[in-house]
Scaffold this motif. Structure first.
Motif, PDB file in Angstrom:
ATOM      1  N   LYS A 164       0.852  -1.187   0.000  1.00 40.87           N
ATOM      2  CA  LYS A 164       0.000   0.000   0.000  1.00 40.87           C
ATOM      3  C   LYS A 164       0.891   1.241   0.000  1.00 40.87           C
ATOM      4  N   PRO A 165       0.468   2.308  -0.677  1.00 33.14           N
ATOM      5  CA  PRO A 165       1.309   3.518  -0.742  1.00 33.14           C
ATOM      6  C   PRO A 165       1.460   4.188   0.620  1.00 33.14           C
ATOM      7  N   ALA A 166       2.657   4.728   0.857  1.00 29.51           N
ATOM      8  CA  ALA A 166       2.910   5.425   2.117  1.00 29.51           C
ATOM      9  C   ALA A 166       2.208   6.786   2.105  1.00 29.51           C
ATOM     10  N   SER A 167       1.813   7.242   3.289  1.00 27.03           N
ATOM     11  CA  SER A 167       1.155   8.544   3.411  1.00 27.03           C
ATOM     12  C   SER A 167       2.160   9.590   3.858  1.00 27.03           C
ATOM     13  N   ARG A 168       2.018  10.814   3.351  1.00 24.26           N
ATOM     14  CA  ARG A 168       2.898  11.910   3.766  1.00 24.26           C
ATOM     15  C   ARG A 168       2.306  12.710   4.911  1.00 24.26           C
ATOM     16  N   PHE A 169       1.095  12.320   5.348  1.00 24.61           N
ATOM     17  CA  PHE A 169       0.399  13.090   6.372  1.00 24.61           C
ATOM     18  C   PHE A 169       0.601  12.497   7.765  1.00 24.61           C
TER      19      PHE A 169
END
Length: 314
Positions: free
Chosen positions: A202-207
């Protein structure tokens, strides 16, 4: 064109653009019913629209906001050469009723922060909710600034947070020890969840506060609902509690503690100190209320005491 210019040149926030869009759509609908277009509107047409809004029973604040949107639209049209005049330039708004913001006491805020620690389905939720509340009260951030915080701005046990505010303006706000502790614990848990998501491709979040929604982070509406639940759990009147009342509490409690008004202005991200001065009025009203309620020579205190004596006598 107007909305695009607001976004590109002034860095207007998405919520501001949506508000402009809604107000101008309403104006456009009214113009269509009058067989008018934006480009042939006169001053009388704008004034008639305001009369229509008043007849609809709209609040002064709503009418003032709609007139502001119309004025900005025609100022833009004039500056771009799309019109040779600005039909709204000399129209005065209805004026807004000056109301002091609702302010929570220090004791009420303490109860809210305490309730947040037990609010959630699991440990991860509870740690996240605690972090949200601690950061909001410690920094006075706007809720949109809070939920949209990039995790990169919070790494390394920071003493100061860099916040991106309205119009793309940055400001630094200090963090309290309790907020730093809550932040450190949440980042540790958040990173563990992110590591599991990465393992699942799953893509990493920048938040800092990621979400599966399209914005990629928790929404203002979600947090608004959460803080109402926290208020109920804390035994604080939910009608008094919104994300913005925590911002008001931050400013008022700082001012009561002797903080400089200019420093509070900087931390809140107000462009004009006149906006910040509302908190001096809030503080004055609060102090007056305390005197009236508790001074032995005040009429209010005397009535309360006499009522208590009468009750005891019965």
């Amino acid at each position: 064109m107007f909305l695009e210019a607001q976004a590109a040149e002034l860095g207007a926030a998405t919520n501001t653009l949506l508000a402009y869009g809604r107000d101008l759509k309403d104006f456009e609908s009214w113009l269509n019913r009058q067989n008018h277009r934006f480009d042939d509107v006169s001053r009388a047409d704008v004034e008639n629209y305001l009369v229509f809004c008043d007849a609809q029973g709209l609040a002064k604040s709503t009418r003032a906001r709609r007139l502001s949107a119309v004025k900005q639209l025609y100022r833009f049209a004039f500056e771009e050469g799309l019109r040779t005049d600005n039909p709204a330039i000399q129209i005065s708004g209805p004026g807004q009723e000056k109301r002091l913001p609702k302010v929570l006491s220090v004791e009420e805020v303490d109860r809210l922060l305490s309730a947040a620690r037990s609010m959630g389905r699991n440990d991860t939720d509870r740690v996240r909710n605690t972090c949200l509340m601690e950061l909001l009260y410690a920094t006075g951030m706007r809720v949109s600034e809070l939920v949209g915080l990039p995790v990169s701005a919070t790494r390394g046990d920071p003493r100061l947070l860099l916040i991106l505010g309205k119009g793309g303006k940055e400001r630094m706000v200090p963090l309290s020890p309790d907020a730093r502790d809550a932040l450190a614990l949440w980042i540790k848990m958040r990173d563990e969840v992110e590591a599991k998501n990465t393992a699942l491709k799953k893509p990493a979040s920048r938040f800092l506060f990621p979400s599966r929604g399209k914005e990629g982070h928790l929404t203002r509406h979600w947090f608004y609902m959460l803080i109402k639940d926290i208020a109920v759990a804390a035994g604080v009147d939910p009608s008094k509690v919104t994300p913005h009342t925590l911002r008001h509490a931050f400013a008022t409690h700082l001012l009561a503690g002797g903080a400089d008004l200019r420093a509070i202005q900087t931390m809140l991200g107000h462009a004009d100190v006149a906006t910040t001065e509302i908190y001096t009025h809030v503080l004055e009203a609060r102090l007056s209320e305390l005197v009236l309620d508790h001074h032995p020579l005040s009429d209010t205190a005397t009535r309360k005491d006499s009522g208590k004596t009468s009750s005891d006598g019965q």
